[in-house]
Design a protein around this motif. Structure first.
Motif: not given
Length: 90
Positions: A38, A41, A43, A46, A62
């Motif tokens: 996460a 990634r 936003e 995502a 990111t």
């Protein structure tokens, strides 16, 4: 491809006076942040269908604060020049 030399470039003027210090390893310092999938990634990616963990180039988008902090630490340590975070982009 023709190589060009720019004798009046500011870097050449500085190099006549002293040695310039470049930054060091980017990847190993990124690993110290222990980012998970996460984190890589963010936003922006995502919903991207493949894993992105380990794709350090994405972090410029990111996790820009991570890249900025690493660069700031190099400058604080005495580096004159830092390179971009584009290892996989070449």
């Amino acid at each position: 491809m023709q190589n060009k030399f720019y004798p009046n470039h500011p870097l050449h003027k500085i190099l006549k006076e002293r040695i310039l210090v470049f930054d060091g390893a980017m990847g190993s310092l990124i690993q110290e942040y222990k980012l998970d999938e996460a984190g890589f990634r963010g936003e922006h990616f995502a919903d991207f269908e493949s894993d992105q963990k380990g794709n350090n180039d994405l972090l410029s988008l990111t996790q820009p604060q991570v890249i900025k902090e690493i660069h700031q630490n190099y400058f604080a340590s005495g580096a004159d020049i830092v390179e971009t975070n584009t290892f996989s982009a070449n």
